[in-house]
Design an enzyme around this catalytic site. Structure first.
Site: not given
Lengths: 392, 122
Positions: A71, A151, A179, A200, A325
């Site tokens: 992606g 996402n 997504q 994929g 964090c």
């Protein structure tokens, strides 16, 4: 120990049918599809079959599909390829503050090279102001890049309406649908998108393969120069097993789409309602309706997401957290920050993303295990007073 | 990612809680990530007789807080003031580099409690 995987937005396992389809292409069908001889010819027809399968899922012509490695490559190719191909026309990109890093980081890198980028804000539900989007378009705008489904929160953007705006102003429209494809209906004709990213491993195909839809007549400068593969659009020997697997996964997902959406949404809602009933002071992140069916992003006030995730992990439950964090800015995800989520609640967020294999028993196990963990962590939090409703 | 000691102190933190009548309280929040500790001390003859804490933060912050309480219980105030963040992290068999700042919470919260206490006594 039970193992329950609720991190399907991160990655999925390769589906058995998909793996089975792939296996011959590691051994007996090993040819390079670009070769003329028997070994190559045996393989090239399978690449073309996979192209049809991917095209069938998003309603485009097979020639408009370019196979990629992932992606991130698809998004890099779409954005950088457009900027390069249309540099005579303009140098302005419109995107959103909540895109995946594959889009955001690419845009920031291009800013250093003089490209102008508008990052559209979102409201507290994670949605866009479409008037603001339209007003951001200038004569120099060459690309609108808006993701299909988020996402982290699962929020679905009104892609068709954005497509109409893009058409009206004759601006190219990219949607990162990594997504969304295989989880909700994605029709590139109806949506009016010109570029669309597919990955994929989010839909039970393997890692290392993806596809980019490029509407006919929208030239892109290649990102990877090389051989003549993919009609000179993307060099590099084809990842044959991966491509064949992606095709099969798209075909299967398309056939099961209605069933998948309904079933997964029911389970997600069961999880959401169960958690909200069992744990006080929780907050849903993302629009309750305009959401991917399997995604739940929820904040548990007074505690930090990482601690909750580690405890869940010890009980066999895999989920993820927008917080870390290490990321600075109070450890908050850029998506929740853009939605104006209170920093403390942003740090308390956990994402559950369900998949095709998720069962009712899985959800009920989470509902049984999670509330006592939250209570344990709250009991050691300096912000928690045992009176519910204090901070929300 | 985390050492066994970190996971132990995170899963079963020692000395969690508050005190009804503490001799000293210190609250310290990290400006870096928002993690916050509250330390409660019982002090007799400049010796830490008892210690409790509450922490909002990641596993590293919680484990550091827990380890810190173990390290200074029964120690003199000066010994407690000499405790460094690095010593806490070392006692936990180390922390991932990006989590080192989480250990600052523990020693800094402790030092704040002691310094406030000494200031008031003057």
């Amino acid at each position: 120990m039970k193992k329950i995987y609720l991190d399907n937005n991160a990655t999925t396992s390769v589906r058995a049918e998909v793996l089975e389809t792939m296996l011959p292409f590691f051994s007996s069908e090993f040819g390079n599809p670009s070769s003329l001889h028997w070994a190559g010819r045996a393989v090239s027809s399978h690449i073309e079959k996979a192209r049809q399968q991917v095209a069938g899922l998003i309603n485009c012509s097979p020639a408009e599909i370019v196979f990629t490695s992932c992606g991130s490559e698809g998004n890099n190719f779409a954005i950088k390829g457009t900027v390069e191909a249309l540099k005579e026309k303009g140098n302005h990109i419109i995107t959103t503050a909540v895109e995946h890093p594959a889009v955001l980081t690419t845009c920031r890198a291009l800013e250093k090279q003089g490209v102008q980028v508008t990052y559209l804000a979102v409201d507290e539900d994670g949605l866009l102001d479409l008037e603001e989007l339209e007003q951001a378009i200038t004569e120099r705008t060459i690309l609108i890049a808006v993701m299909w489904g988020n996402n982290e929160t699962g929020v679905l953007f009104p892609i068709e309406e954005i497509g109409r705006i893009a058409r009206r102003h004759k601006v190219r429209f990219l949607s990162d649908a990594v997504q969304a494809v295989g989880k909700v209906p994605v029709d590139v004709q109806q949506a009016g998108v010109d570029l669309l990213t597919i990955s994929g491993h989010k839909i039970e195909a393997p890692k290392g393969v993806g596809a980019l839809y490029v509407r006919k007549g929208n030239p892109l400068t290649p990102l990877i120069h090389g051989g003549h593969q993919e009609r000179n659009r993307r060099g590099g020997t084809h990842n044959v097993p991966g491509i064949v697997g992606l095709g099969r996964a798209c075909e299967l997902a398309g056939g099961e789409l209605d069933d998948f959406q309904k079933r997964v949404a029911v389970l997600r809602d069961r999880l959401q309602q169960g958690l909200m009933a069992a744990v006080p002071d929780v907050k849903l992140n993302g629009h309750p309706q305009y959401r991917l069916p399997g995604t739940l992003n929820i904040s548990f006030a007074y505690i930090e997401g990482e601690g909750l995730l580690l405890h869940l992990d010890m009980q066999g439950i895999a989920a993820s957290s927008g917080s870390a964090c290490t990321s600075g800015s109070f450890g908050m995800s850029h998506v929740l920050e853009a939605m104006g989520v209170d920093p403390m609640l942003g740090q308390s967020s956990v994402r559950f993303s369900l998949g095709r294999d998720t069962s009712e028993a899985d959800i009920d196990y989470v509902l049984q295990v999670l509330p006592p963990i939250v209570q344990k962590l709250r009991d050691m939090s300096p912000f928690y007073q045992n009176t519910s409703g204090a901070a929300l | 990612m985390y050492s066994d000691k970190v996971m132990d102190h995170f899963s079963n933190p020692r000395n969690v809680g508050e005190m009804e009548v503490p001799d000293a309280i210190g609250e310290f929040g990290s400006s870096h990530c928002g993690d916050t500790i509250k330390v409660f001390l019982k002090i007799e003859d400049d010796i830490i007789k008892d210690i409790r804490f509450k922490t909002f933060g990641c596993a590293a912050a919680i484990a550091s807080s827990s380890m810190m309480t173990e390290m200074v219980r029964g120690k003199t105030l000066q010994e407690a003031l000499d405790l460094t963040n690095e010593a806490v992290a070392q006692a936990l068999d180390g922390l991932p580099p990006e989590k080192m700042h989480c250990s600052c919470l523990a020693a800094d919260g402790l030092h704040k409690a002691i310094n406030d206490y000494l200031q008031e006594k003057k």
